[in-house]
Scaffold this motif. Structure first.
Motif, PDB file in Angstrom:
ATOM      1  N   PHE A 257      37.401  13.999 -45.748  1.00 13.14           N
ATOM      2  CA  PHE A 257      38.719  13.763 -45.172  1.00 13.14           C
ATOM      3  C   PHE A 257      39.813  13.634 -46.226  1.00 13.14           C
ATOM      4  CE2 PHE A 257      36.030  12.222 -41.665  1.00 13.14           C
ATOM      5  CZ  PHE A 257      36.603  12.923 -40.619  1.00 13.14           C
ATOM      6  N   THR A 258      39.439  13.549 -47.496  1.00 13.98           N
ATOM      7  CA  THR A 258      40.429  13.284 -48.531  1.00 13.98           C
ATOM      8  C   THR A 258      40.623  14.438 -49.504  1.00 13.98           C
ATOM      9  OG1 THR A 258      39.911  10.926 -48.418  1.00 13.98           O
ATOM     10  CG2 THR A 258      41.086  11.687 -50.368  1.00 13.98           C
ATOM     11  N   VAL A 259      39.537  15.019 -49.994  1.00 14.67           N
ATOM     12  CA  VAL A 259      39.663  15.999 -51.072  1.00 14.67           C
ATOM     13  C   VAL A 259      39.415  17.436 -50.645  1.00 14.67           C
ATOM     14  CG1 VAL A 259      39.013  14.293 -52.797  1.00 14.67           C
ATOM     15  CG2 VAL A 259      37.257  15.774 -51.811  1.00 14.67           C
ATOM     16  N   ILE A 260      39.238  17.668 -49.341  1.00 13.34           N
ATOM     17  CA  ILE A 260      38.947  19.026 -48.909  1.00 13.34           C
ATOM     18  C   ILE A 260      40.111  19.968 -49.218  1.00 13.34           C
ATOM     19  CG2 ILE A 260      39.786  18.753 -46.545  1.00 13.34           C
ATOM     20  CD1 ILE A 260      37.394  20.441 -45.648  1.00 13.34           C
ATOM     21  N   GLY A 261      41.345  19.462 -49.155  1.00 14.58           N
ATOM     22  CA  GLY A 261      42.507  20.296 -49.470  1.00 14.58           C
ATOM     23  C   GLY A 261      42.515  20.750 -50.924  1.00 14.58           C
ATOM     24  N   PRO A 262      42.489  19.811 -51.888  1.00 18.20           N
ATOM     25  CA  PRO A 262      42.424  20.217 -53.292  1.00 18.20           C
ATOM     26  C   PRO A 262      41.184  21.051 -53.618  1.00 18.20           C
ATOM     27  CG  PRO A 262      43.043  17.905 -53.113  1.00 18.20           C
ATOM     28  CD  PRO A 262      42.670  18.348 -51.736  1.00 18.20           C
ATOM     29  N   ALA A 263      40.055  20.763 -52.957  1.00 22.72           N
ATOM     30  CA  ALA A 263      38.828  21.508 -53.248  1.00 22.72           C
ATOM     31  C   ALA A 263      38.920  22.952 -52.768  1.00 22.72           C
ATOM     32  CB  ALA A 263      37.626  20.810 -52.607  1.00 22.72           C
TER      33      ALA A 263
ATOM     34  N   GLY B 137      47.982   9.781 -44.627  1.00 22.70           N
ATOM     35  CA  GLY B 137      48.303  11.156 -44.275  1.00 22.70           C
ATOM     36  C   GLY B 137      47.900  11.479 -42.848  1.00 22.70           C
ATOM     37  N   TYR B 138      46.696  11.057 -42.455  1.00 21.17           N
ATOM     38  CA  TYR B 138      46.240  11.296 -41.086  1.00 21.17           C
ATOM     39  C   TYR B 138      47.008  10.422 -40.088  1.00 21.17           C
ATOM     40  CZ  TYR B 138      42.449  14.365 -42.468  1.00 21.17           C
ATOM     41  OH  TYR B 138      41.731  15.428 -42.950  1.00 21.17           O
ATOM     42  N   PHE B 139      47.360   9.213 -40.480  1.00 20.54           N
ATOM     43  CA  PHE B 139      48.157   8.348 -39.610  1.00 20.54           C
ATOM     44  C   PHE B 139      49.526   8.973 -39.368  1.00 20.54           C
ATOM     45  CE2 PHE B 139      50.498   4.584 -38.293  1.00 20.54           C
ATOM     46  CZ  PHE B 139      49.549   3.885 -37.546  1.00 20.54           C
TER      47      PHE B 139
ATOM     48  N   PHE C 171      32.199   2.258 -36.885  1.00 18.52           N
ATOM     49  CA  PHE C 171      33.081   3.322 -37.363  1.00 18.52           C
ATOM     50  C   PHE C 171      32.295   4.473 -37.990  1.00 18.52           C
ATOM     51  CE2 PHE C 171      37.006   0.357 -37.949  1.00 18.52           C
ATOM     52  CZ  PHE C 171      37.175   0.362 -36.577  1.00 18.52           C
ATOM     53  N   SER C 172      31.194   4.157 -38.660  1.00 15.73           N
ATOM     54  CA  SER C 172      30.393   5.205 -39.298  1.00 15.73           C
ATOM     55  C   SER C 172      29.766   6.133 -38.265  1.00 15.73           C
ATOM     56  CB  SER C 172      29.308   4.583 -40.173  1.00 15.73           C
ATOM     57  OG  SER C 172      29.869   3.879 -41.246  1.00 15.73           O
ATOM     58  N   ILE C 173      29.310   5.558 -37.161  1.00 15.00           N
ATOM     59  CA  ILE C 173      28.743   6.388 -36.088  1.00 15.00           C
ATOM     60  C   ILE C 173      29.801   7.331 -35.528  1.00 15.00           C
ATOM     61  CG2 ILE C 173      27.778   6.314 -33.754  1.00 15.00           C
ATOM     62  CD1 ILE C 173      26.372   3.691 -34.603  1.00 15.00           C
ATOM     63  N   ILE C 174      31.028   6.832 -35.372  1.00 10.48           N
ATOM     64  CA  ILE C 174      32.134   7.682 -34.906  1.00 10.48           C
ATOM     65  C   ILE C 174      32.343   8.847 -35.868  1.00 10.48           C
ATOM     66  CG2 ILE C 174      34.632   7.767 -34.503  1.00 10.48           C
ATOM     67  CD1 ILE C 174      34.459   4.872 -33.535  1.00 10.48           C
ATOM     68  N   GLN C 175      32.276   8.547 -37.165  1.00 14.77           N
ATOM     69  CA  GLN C 175      32.503   9.591 -38.166  1.00 14.77           C
ATOM     70  C   GLN C 175      31.456  10.692 -38.096  1.00 14.77           C
ATOM     71  OE1 GLN C 175      32.925   7.707 -42.115  1.00 14.77           O
ATOM     72  NE2 GLN C 175      33.176   5.831 -40.940  1.00 14.77           N
ATOM     73  N   VAL C 176      30.182  10.297 -37.999  1.00 12.36           N
ATOM     74  CA  VAL C 176      29.097  11.280 -37.955  1.00 12.36           C
ATOM     75  C   VAL C 176      29.244  12.180 -36.731  1.00 12.36           C
ATOM     76  CG1 VAL C 176      26.611  11.582 -37.712  1.00 12.36           C
ATOM     77  CG2 VAL C 176      27.508   9.870 -39.288  1.00 12.36           C
TER      78      VAL C 176
ATOM     79  N   LEU D  45      42.100  13.958 -31.781  1.00  7.74           N
ATOM     80  CA  LEU D  45      40.817  13.278 -31.832  1.00  7.74           C
ATOM     81  C   LEU D  45      40.254  13.262 -33.256  1.00  7.74           C
ATOM     82  CD1 LEU D  45      39.130  14.615 -28.569  1.00  7.74           C
ATOM     83  CD2 LEU D  45      40.019  12.315 -28.992  1.00  7.74           C
ATOM     84  N   ILE D  46      40.388  14.374 -33.956  1.00  5.64           N
ATOM     85  CA  ILE D  46      39.896  14.440 -35.325  1.00  5.64           C
ATOM     86  C   ILE D  46      40.704  13.522 -36.235  1.00  5.64           C
ATOM     87  CG2 ILE D  46      39.595  15.936 -37.333  1.00  5.64           C
ATOM     88  CD1 ILE D  46      37.514  16.231 -35.089  1.00  5.64           C
ATOM     89  N   ALA D  47      42.016  13.443 -35.992  1.00  5.15           N
ATOM     90  CA  ALA D  47      42.840  12.543 -36.794  1.00  5.15           C
ATOM     91  C   ALA D  47      42.415  11.093 -36.600  1.00  5.15           C
ATOM     92  CB  ALA D  47      44.313  12.717 -36.430  1.00  5.15           C
ATOM     93  N   ILE D  48      42.091  10.731 -35.345  1.00  4.79           N
ATOM     94  CA  ILE D  48      41.622   9.372 -35.076  1.00  4.79           C
ATOM     95  C   ILE D  48      40.301   9.122 -35.796  1.00  4.79           C
ATOM     96  CG2 ILE D  48      40.746   7.841 -33.275  1.00  4.79           C
ATOM     97  CD1 ILE D  48      42.802   9.127 -31.380  1.00  4.79           C
ATOM     98  N   ALA D  49      39.389  10.114 -35.742  1.00  2.00           N
ATOM     99  CA  ALA D  49      38.112   9.974 -36.440  1.00  2.00           C
ATOM    100  C   ALA D  49      38.336   9.839 -37.942  1.00  2.00           C
ATOM    101  CB  ALA D  49      37.225  11.180 -36.142  1.00  2.00           C
ATOM    102  N   ALA D  50      39.307  10.575 -38.450  1.00  2.00           N
ATOM    103  CA  ALA D  50      39.601  10.512 -39.882  1.00  2.00           C
ATOM    104  C   ALA D  50      40.116   9.135 -40.284  1.00  2.00           C
ATOM    105  CB  ALA D  50      40.621  11.582 -40.253  1.00  2.00           C
ATOM    106  N   LEU D  51      40.845   8.491 -39.403  1.00  2.00           N
ATOM    107  CA  LEU D  51      41.334   7.146 -39.698  1.00  2.00           C
ATOM    108  C   LEU D  51      40.165   6.176 -39.851  1.00  2.00           C
ATOM    109  CD1 LEU D  51      44.422   6.859 -37.304  1.00  2.00           C
ATOM    110  CD2 LEU D  51      44.408   7.333 -39.752  1.00  2.00           C
ATOM    111  N   THR D  52      39.169   6.272 -38.947  1.00  2.00           N
ATOM    112  CA  THR D  52      38.005   5.394 -39.083  1.00  2.00           C
ATOM    113  C   THR D  52      37.224   5.729 -40.344  1.00  2.00           C
ATOM    114  OG1 THR D  52      36.561   6.857 -37.773  1.00  2.00           O
ATOM    115  CG2 THR D  52      37.821   5.186 -36.582  1.00  2.00           C
ATOM    116  N   ALA D  53      37.150   7.026 -40.674  1.00  2.00           N
ATOM    117  CA  ALA D  53      36.376   7.450 -41.844  1.00  2.00           C
ATOM    118  C   ALA D  53      37.010   6.980 -43.141  1.00  2.00           C
ATOM    119  CB  ALA D  53      36.223   8.965 -41.851  1.00  2.00           C
ATOM    120  N   THR D  54      38.290   7.210 -43.282  1.00  2.00           N
ATOM    121  CA  THR D  54      38.954   6.791 -44.515  1.00  2.00           C
ATOM    122  C   THR D  54      39.013   5.271 -44.614  1.00  2.00           C
ATOM    123  OG1 THR D  54      41.073   7.142 -43.373  1.00  2.00           O
ATOM    124  CG2 THR D  54      40.323   8.881 -44.858  1.00  2.00           C
TER     125      THR D  54
END
Length: 467
Positions: free
Chosen positions: A40-46, A129-131, A169-174, A290-299
């Protein structure tokens, strides 16, 4: 067998940690830290470096990380104490020379602290960023510091509460990442291979992306730093660490393939919420939200992992007076190392405030410095295991690194070489920050720690950690 004559001194003023984390809680700390810190964080630069070959970079980084995690796992099975690599390097290198063991321990503590404090700051920026994607009127420069302070507050409540929140939160992320992978891959199964230039920056770009991706995979040591807060640590620590990493590497590779199938790599590289962009391309509207919400829990859980790991690492050093002893005190009611947690939170908040430099520049510097520390740590831990096998062959850990020739873990040698080689792809400024930090740690050891260190040997550790 002890490495050094027991000091037989009490560990004054430190209090006692609480064993409140079972296997699932430990697994969730690893998964939560790994997912939020990487995908959720470095995929853009990568993707800016690797282009359509993003999933190849995820695969290479994953293989090296898994091979290194096996070294961590055996060391954790030998010495399941708070501080993880701090304890491993101390007990591994001391038989060679006591100064080497202590200096390597302080290096690991300092490198880990640098990487996780910087990582927390960068992940907080990712959260912001996701928020901002959901609430465009709220600036990331405002949201990031607030979430940094809030998560530090959560950690001060207690490890049991933190663990349970983290598990949910981890289960939500997976679930979210599996959903991303399935949706995007089915949208365009051959997507990455349809681009005319699969390797826009050649293999150099892939390896540069591999270096960045380690930013996510390094947080797996967050599990091991909780050795004295884990139930059945000699069994659960190695199992939770390896299983969490394998889970996330599979998800990373699938998601890395999928997002490039769903969106143009150049657009992903320019986005502050690349996964939301990819899903929005396939499912406009609700999918991206929905993905943005999941990203908030993940980050968010990634920051939990970063601050947990960093605070426990510095706590382990403070308990031996290698750093100021007040950082080693534990609140007798909450069983939390309050001073170490607050100190780590302040450093992470300072890194988060780098957002005033501009989102892209701040995350690049923070991630780069953290990644340097991570790859160096991986290399050192692989070497530590090799040294242990040579110097302490009598040890019989519950988990043992596979594929050995004359008691030498040959794949650990491969992992060590690969880790040091990836360091050559770190950008100059983060590399300079990392090397300067090592010089400062070394000077700190000789001018401060060496004369104050109250060494806790294996007998001491068993006494203060027994139930």
């Amino acid at each position: 067998m002890n490495l050094q004559t027991s000091t037989n001194h009490p560990v004054t003023g430190t209090g006692k940690l609480s064993r409140g984390l079972g296997f699932v809680d430990l697994w969730s700390v690893g998964v939560g830290a790994l997912i939020g810190g990487g995908i959720f964080t470095v995929i853009g630069p990568a993707v800016a470096q690797a282009g359509p070959a993003l999933f190849v970079a995820f695969l290479i980084a994953g293989v090296i990380a898994i091979l290194s995690s096996l070294s961590y796992a055996e060391l954790a099975s030998n010495w399941p104490y708070e501080g993880a690599s701090y304890a491993y390097s101390k007990f591994a290198f001391t038989p060679i020379h006591k100064d080497l063991g202590r200096l390597m321990a302080l290096w690991c503590s300092g490198l880990y602290f640098l990487s996780f404090a910087f990582a927390a700051g960068a992940v907080n920026l990712g959260f912001a960023g996701y928020f901002n994607f959901l609430f465009p009127s709220l600036s990331p420069t405002l949201v990031a510091p607030v979430v940094s302070i809030a998560i530090t507050g959560l950690l001060l409540i207690g490890i049991k509460t933190t663990g349970k929140v983290n598990t949910i939160f981890s289960i939500i992320q997976v679930i979210a990442l599996f959903a991303i992978a399935i949706i995007t891959i089915f949208h365009n199964p051959t997507g990455p291979f349809m681009h005319s230039d699969f390797l826009p920056n050649g293999w150099t770009g892939v390896f540069a992306a591999t270096a960045l991706i380690a930013f996510g995979q390094m947080q797996v040591e967050a599990v091991l730093t909780l050795g004295e807060e884990a139930k059945k640590p000699r069994r659960n620590l190695p199992l939770a660490q390896v299983s969490a990493l394998v889970t996330v590497v599979v998800l990373y590779c699938l998601t890395g393939f999928g997002v490039v199938s769903a969106a143009d790599p150049s657009a992903l590289a320019a986005s502050t919420a690349p996964l939301s962009l990819a899903v929005e391309t396939v499912l406009p509207g609700v999918g991206a939200v929905l993905i943005a919400i999941a990203a908030l829990t993940a980050t968010g859980t990634s920051t939990v992992g970063c601050l947990l790991g960093s605070s426990r690492m510095i706590f382990a050093a403070a308990r031996e007076k290698a750093v100021p002893g007040f950082l080693g005190k534990v609140n007798p009611k909450t069983h939390v190392p309050v001073a170490a947690t607050v100190f780590t939170g302040i450093i992470a908040l300072g890194t988060t405030l780098m957002s005033t430099m501009g989102y892209g520049q701040a995350i690049s510097i923070a991630v780069g410095a953290a990644v340097f520390a991570n790859w160096l740590m991986m290399g050192l831990m692989n070497i530590a295991l090799i040294v242990v096998r040579v110097k302490q062959p009598h040890l019989k850990p519950l988990f043992r690194y596979p594929v050995n020739i004359k008691n030498i873990p040959v794949l650990a040698i491969v992992a060590a070489i690969a880790s040091f080689w990836i360091l050559t792809y770190i950008q100059p400024i983060p590399l300079l920050i990392g090397i300067s930090w090592l010089v400062l740690i070394t000077a700190f050891y000789f001018f401060y720690s060496r004369s104050r260190w109250e060494y806790l040997d294996e007998r001491d550790m068993e006494n203060i950690t027994k139930d």
